[in-house]
Scaffold this active site. Structure first.
Site, PDB file in Angstrom:
ATOM      1  N   CYS A 153      29.238 -45.240  19.461  1.00 27.66           N
ATOM      2  CA  CYS A 153      27.910 -45.829  19.345  1.00 27.66           C
ATOM      3  C   CYS A 153      28.637 -46.697  18.210  1.00 27.66           C
ATOM      4  CB  CYS A 153      26.677 -45.191  18.953  1.00 27.66           C
ATOM      5  SG  CYS A 153      25.586 -46.905  18.963  1.00 27.66           S
ATOM      6  N   CYS A 156      24.768 -47.339  15.629  1.00 30.50           N
ATOM      7  CA  CYS A 156      24.040 -46.268  15.164  1.00 30.50           C
ATOM      8  C   CYS A 156      24.748 -46.445  14.088  1.00 30.50           C
ATOM      9  CB  CYS A 156      24.089 -45.424  16.272  1.00 30.50           C
ATOM     10  SG  CYS A 156      23.573 -45.978  17.975  1.00 30.50           S
ATOM     11  N   ASP A 157      26.723 -45.838  14.131  1.00 29.26           N
ATOM     12  CA  ASP A 157      27.192 -45.661  13.538  1.00 29.26           C
ATOM     13  C   ASP A 157      27.829 -46.268  12.343  1.00 29.26           C
ATOM     14  OD1 ASP A 157      26.062 -43.134  14.034  1.00 29.26           O
ATOM     15  OD2 ASP A 157      27.291 -42.249  15.104  1.00 29.26           O
TER      16      ASP A 157
END
Ligand code: NAP
Length: 329
Positions: A153, A156-157
């Site tokens: 992701c 997200c990261d």
């Protein structure tokens, strides 16, 4: 006397008579674009509607950076904003939403029962919109370094990789679009694809080809991911020549496609060999009163738009089914 089989916690619970099962007209499993659209349609038709999702709203779409092919947003819209708006629209029409892990679908005469890790819910119809999860590469090191340099992701990261050197695996829309997104943070992004041609849409390909921070390694797969406390290097194998090379990287983002989240209905509804639920054009499965919508079903075009369309069709046919089966209209 020996019990023939263990009575599970929920059966025991119900037998006590203290708790009765919650009954709904429609239960929708999954709150991605397919599930939220189905919930919107059914709740707007005044059906008692429950939407269950393990995580929250949005599914895969919620972790997509920019969605440019959903009509009505000429500048594009982030997946998170779009799915938040979808969820707000569902709430406006009064569908109930809960966050529980769905474990099983049971058929009980004319009712369908959804068993979660916390309870059981009974409905006249069920719409399966449980989506899909990232496919893993299956190479050594992938699981060991998950969350320590291996990610699925970018939204997200990605921010953790400021100024770093990243590898992105895959050649589809997700890999190519997220590789471009990751150049916001990383100094260098290397896309590794197992063939010589990308599967992604041409517009996404052009953005990757013209981005000075992106390099592409063709005809190659990751054979091993290794490091100490986090990812440090990978071994790439050229699938044509068999040649191997070592590459030092700070992170590996895997976009090798999706696997349908259908294990919980295996043996209840008909699946294809890859685990996709088989439906007809009305989103009906082989079981009466059970529908499937979005990425969990077998289909060619997997988009937020087509997931939403599936959800609307499934909701419409679930409503018709309830009317004819339970009210004889
Ligand atoms: P995808 O389109 O199925 O592409 C997966 C890619 O990973 C393919 O290029 C495949 O290679 C490669 N791959 C598969 N297994 C691999 C392995 N073991 N090792 C290395 N590479 C592997 O998946 P996706 O990109 O995740 O997208 C999923 C669905 O969502 C698609 O239908 C996609 O169109 C849709 N989507 C749409 C958008 C958009 O429209 N903006 C954005 C994201 C996703 P091959 O090409 O050789 O098979």
């Amino acid at each position: 006397m020996q019990l023939k089989r263990a009575i599970n916690f929920f059966e025991l619970w119900e037998m006590t008579g203290v708790v009765t099962m919650n009954n709904y007209d429609v239960i929708i499993v999954g709150a991605g674009p397919a599930g939220l659209t189905a919930a919107l349609f059914n709740a707007r038709s005044k059906l008692k509607t429950l939407c269950i999702d393990e995580i929250g709203n949005g599914g895969q779409a919620a972790i997509t950076d920019l969605i440019e092919n959903y009509p009505g947003f000429p500048e594009g819209i982030t997946g998170s904003k779009l799915t938040i708006k979808m969820a707000e629209q569902v709430e406006r029409f009064g569908a109930e939403k809960i966050t529980e892990k769905v474990q099983k679908l049971k058929l009980e005469e004319e009712y369908r029962v959804v068993v979660t890790n916390q309870s059981k819910y009974r409905a006249k119809a069920v719409i399966i919109a449980s989506g899909a999860s990232p496919r893993m590469l299956g190479c050594p090191g992938e699981i060991d370094f998950r969350g320590r340099g291996v990610s699925y992701c970018a939204t997200c990261d990605g921010a953790f990789y400021e100024g770093s050197n990243i590898l992105v695996i895959g050649g589809g829309n997700a890999a190519v679009e997220e590789a471009v997104y990751l150049t916001k943070f990383a100094d260098k992004v290397t896309l590794v694809h197992r063939r010589q041609e990308l599967r992604a849409a041409k517009v996404a390909q052009e953005r990757a080809f013209t981005n000075p921070k992106i390099d592409i390694i063709w005809d190659s797969v990751v054979e091993k991911i290794s490091g100490n406390s986090s990812v440090e290097k990978v071994i790439l194998k050229n699938v044509r020549s068999g040649e191997r090379r070592e590459m030092f990287v700070d992170g590996v983002f895997v976009y090798a496609g999706l696997e349908p989240n259908s294990a919980w209905v295996k043996g209840v509804v008909r699946l294809d060999e890859k685990g996709n639920i088989l439906t007809d054009e009305n989103m009906c499965t082989n079981i009466k009163g059970v529908y499937a919508a979005g990425d969990v079903r077998r289909k060619l075009l997997r988009q937020v738009l087509t997931a939403a369309s599936d959800g609307a069709i499934a909701a419409f046919h679930a409503e018709r089914y309830i009317e004819s089966q339970f009210y004889g209209s």
